[in-house]
Enzyme design. Structure first.
Site, mmCIF file in Angstrom:
data_model
loop_
_atom_site.group_PDB
_atom_site.id
_atom_site.type_symbol
_atom_site.label_atom_id
_atom_site.label_comp_id
_atom_site.label_asym_id
_atom_site.label_seq_id
_atom_site.Cartn_x
_atom_site.Cartn_y
_atom_site.Cartn_z
ATOM 1 N N GLY A 184 0.847 -1.207 0.000
ATOM 2 C CA GLY A 184 0.000 0.000 0.000
ATOM 3 C C GLY A 184 0.872 1.242 0.000
ATOM 4 N N ALA A 185 2.091 1.082 -0.567
ATOM 5 C CA ALA A 185 3.144 2.113 -0.452
ATOM 6 C C ALA A 185 2.772 3.447 -1.099
ATOM 7 C CB ALA A 185 4.435 1.589 -1.075
ATOM 8 N N GLY B 245 -0.285 4.757 -1.041
ATOM 9 C CA GLY B 245 -1.440 5.334 -0.350
ATOM 10 C C GLY B 245 -1.009 6.445 0.596
ATOM 11 N N THR C 9 -7.107 -1.081 9.088
ATOM 12 C CA THR C 9 -8.206 -1.224 10.057
ATOM 13 C C THR C 9 -9.366 -2.014 9.447
ATOM 14 O OG1 THR C 9 -9.170 0.873 9.374
ATOM 15 C CG2 THR C 9 -7.635 0.941 11.224
ATOM 16 N N HIS D 221 -13.301 11.547 11.341
ATOM 17 C CA HIS D 221 -12.283 11.212 10.338
ATOM 18 C C HIS D 221 -12.600 11.919 9.023
ATOM 19 C CE1 HIS D 221 -11.173 7.970 13.110
ATOM 20 N NE2 HIS D 221 -10.013 7.947 12.451
ATOM 21 N N LYS E 187 -12.560 7.913 4.438
ATOM 22 C CA LYS E 187 -12.410 6.695 5.231
ATOM 23 C C LYS E 187 -13.537 5.726 4.871
ATOM 24 C CE LYS E 187 -11.827 5.023 9.978
ATOM 25 N NZ LYS E 187 -10.769 4.086 9.608
ATOM 26 N N THR F 66 -10.297 2.337 15.995
ATOM 27 C CA THR F 66 -9.869 2.871 17.295
ATOM 28 C C THR F 66 -11.057 2.995 18.249
ATOM 29 O OG1 THR F 66 -8.144 4.086 16.183
ATOM 30 C CG2 THR F 66 -8.679 4.805 18.408
HETATM 31 P P1 NAD Z 1 -5.277 4.812 0.923
HETATM 32 O O1 NAD Z 1 -6.491 4.439 0.152
HETATM 33 O O2 NAD Z 1 -4.689 6.163 0.753
HETATM 34 O O3 NAD Z 1 -4.111 3.738 0.645
HETATM 35 C C1 NAD Z 1 -4.337 2.375 0.445
HETATM 36 C C2 NAD Z 1 -3.334 1.904 -0.594
HETATM 37 O O4 NAD Z 1 -3.461 0.488 -0.736
HETATM 38 C C3 NAD Z 1 -3.592 2.523 -1.992
HETATM 39 O O5 NAD Z 1 -2.412 3.094 -2.511
HETATM 40 C C4 NAD Z 1 -4.054 1.342 -2.817
HETATM 41 O O6 NAD Z 1 -3.677 1.440 -4.192
HETATM 42 C C5 NAD Z 1 -3.325 0.198 -2.104
HETATM 43 N N1 NAD Z 1 -3.913 -1.109 -2.429
HETATM 44 C C6 NAD Z 1 -5.233 -1.420 -2.561
HETATM 45 N N2 NAD Z 1 -5.353 -2.710 -2.936
HETATM 46 C C7 NAD Z 1 -4.103 -3.201 -3.028
HETATM 47 C C8 NAD Z 1 -3.584 -4.473 -3.391
HETATM 48 N N3 NAD Z 1 -4.387 -5.501 -3.743
HETATM 49 N N4 NAD Z 1 -2.237 -4.641 -3.355
HETATM 50 C C9 NAD Z 1 -1.412 -3.613 -3.019
HETATM 51 N N5 NAD Z 1 -1.852 -2.387 -2.696
HETATM 52 C C10 NAD Z 1 -3.180 -2.195 -2.707
HETATM 53 O O7 NAD Z 1 -5.653 4.552 2.457
HETATM 54 P P2 NAD Z 1 -4.882 5.091 3.749
HETATM 55 O O8 NAD Z 1 -5.521 6.338 4.230
HETATM 56 O O9 NAD Z 1 -3.405 5.084 3.506
HETATM 57 O O10 NAD Z 1 -5.283 3.967 4.810
HETATM 58 C C11 NAD Z 1 -4.884 2.629 4.620
HETATM 59 C C12 NAD Z 1 -5.348 1.798 5.819
HETATM 60 O O11 NAD Z 1 -4.660 2.245 6.993
HETATM 61 C C13 NAD Z 1 -6.844 1.940 6.135
HETATM 62 O O12 NAD Z 1 -7.334 0.686 6.599
HETATM 63 C C14 NAD Z 1 -6.865 2.963 7.261
HETATM 64 O O13 NAD Z 1 -8.025 2.868 8.066
HETATM 65 C C15 NAD Z 1 -5.624 2.540 8.003
HETATM 66 N N6 NAD Z 1 -5.040 3.537 8.907
HETATM 67 C C16 NAD Z 1 -4.462 3.043 10.023
HETATM 68 C C17 NAD Z 1 -3.831 3.894 10.904
HETATM 69 C C18 NAD Z 1 -3.161 3.304 12.118
HETATM 70 O O14 NAD Z 1 -2.591 4.045 12.934
HETATM 71 N N7 NAD Z 1 -3.194 1.963 12.294
HETATM 72 C C19 NAD Z 1 -3.783 5.252 10.651
HETATM 73 C C20 NAD Z 1 -4.378 5.738 9.481
HETATM 74 C C21 NAD Z 1 -4.994 4.866 8.599
#
Ligand code: NAD
Length: 266
Positions: free
Chosen positions: A10-11, A13, A99, A153, A157, A164
């Site tokens: 997900g690099a 994202g 999440t 949020h 989202k 959380t």
């Molecule tokens: P985002 O949509 O910006 O990024 C997700 C990325 O995953 C995208 O670049 C997408 O192309 C990629 N992706 C989707 N399907 C894929 C696949 N099959 N293979 C590889 N990559 C794939 O979302 P985000 O805002 O970066 O959030 C990502 C996750 O992190 C969500 O579940 C969010 O709720 C969670 N999150 C967690 C925390 C934490 O502290 N744990 C904080 C913020 C967000």
């Protein structure tokens, strides 16, 4: 000592970009690869990094090529579980920030740790402030019988309520030892106004473009309220927690759930 090799899934994202930068900055870690579903080039463009970081949409072959110690996942719940299965078979430790992961998937990841003798960390929230908010809410939960959670949020989202807020409610219920008292108002004129409910705790989810992430827990008894509030102002707040998890997960062969488990909060 050898650096800990890290691949980020997900690099490209919002979180993935922040994580790749944080890993690349950290002396004990090395970003050895990056995965996303839509890649337009074969390496990850990163400022201040002199070496090439391979970028691919094929996780299995990238893991074969890069042989990381840790895979970090910030994608979505479905992709994350499939990814964990692939990485675990290769004996790669897991740090999962995604999440919305179902309880049975968490149990499956715990089983992967036993089967493949790897460490895994799942944290619905990697920020220190959020971990402290949950901890403080657990303390307050012992003394109050009514509580509500308001979580806010950004409007992109995809899940509600936030992971959380669910983790906070569950921690509060454990500390309270029984369901909270949920004031029953009878008719709800506009459906959903009282929010969702978990063990008597009403959870309200706000989704607006101006928010990043935040949560307020309100405790109440007759004549008083106690409010605990946390706001994440930028995604940088998650990075110390993610980096700590990467460094710790390689020392374990079990599932660790929640950043608080690494913070010695007791
Ligand atoms: P985002 O949509 O910006 O990024 C997700 C990325 O995953 C995208 O670049 C997408 O192309 C990629 N992706 C989707 N399907 C894929 C696949 N099959 N293979 C590889 N990559 C794939 O979302 P985000 O805002 O970066 O959030 C990502 C996750 O992190 C969500 O579940 C969010 O709720 C969670 N999150 C967690 C925390 C934490 O502290 N744990 C904080 C913020 C967000």
């Amino acid at each position: 000592m050898k650096n800990i090799g890290v691949v980020v899934n997900g690099a490209l994202g919002r979180m993935g970009q922040e994580v790749t930068r944080a890993v690349a900055r950290e002396a004990e870690l090395k970003l050895v690869g990056a995965v996303d579903k839509e890649v337009f080039q074969q390496s990850l463009p990163l400022a201040d990094v002199s070496y090439i970081v391979p970028l691919s949409d094929d996780i299995d072959s990238l893991l074969e090529q890069c042989a990381p110690d840790v895979l970090v996942d910030f994608t979505n719940a479905e992709v994350c579980l499939a990814t964990a299965r692939i990485a675990a078979k290769r004996h790669i430790n897991l740090v999962i920030g995604t999440t919305g992961i179902a309880e049975e998937s968490v149990a499956e990841i715990a089983e992967m740790c036993r089967t493949y003798k790897i460490g895994a960390m799942i944290a619905p929230n990697f920020s220190l402030g959020a971990a402290l908010l949950i901890h403080l809410s657990q303390i307050a939960a012992r003394f109050f019988d009514c509580a509500e959670i308001l979580e806010m949020h950004h409007n992109r989202k995809i899940d509600a309520p936030s992971g959380t807020s669910i983790a906070t409610a569950k921690a509060m219920l454990q500390a309270h030892g029984k369901p909270f008292t949920y004031p029953d108002l009878g008719e709800e004129v506009v459906r959903g106004t009282r929010g969702g409910q978990l063990g008597g705790i009403a959870i309200h989810s706000q989704r607006l473009p101006g928010f990043m992430a935040g949560q307020e827990v309100v405790f109440s008894e007759m004549g008083e309220t106690l409010k605990l509030r946390h706001e994440a102002i930028s995604r940088e707040c998650y990075m110390p927690g993610v980096v700590l998890a990467i460094k710790e997960v390689v020392k374990h062969q079990e599932l660790i759930y929640g950043l608080d488990a690494l913070l010695a909060l007791e």
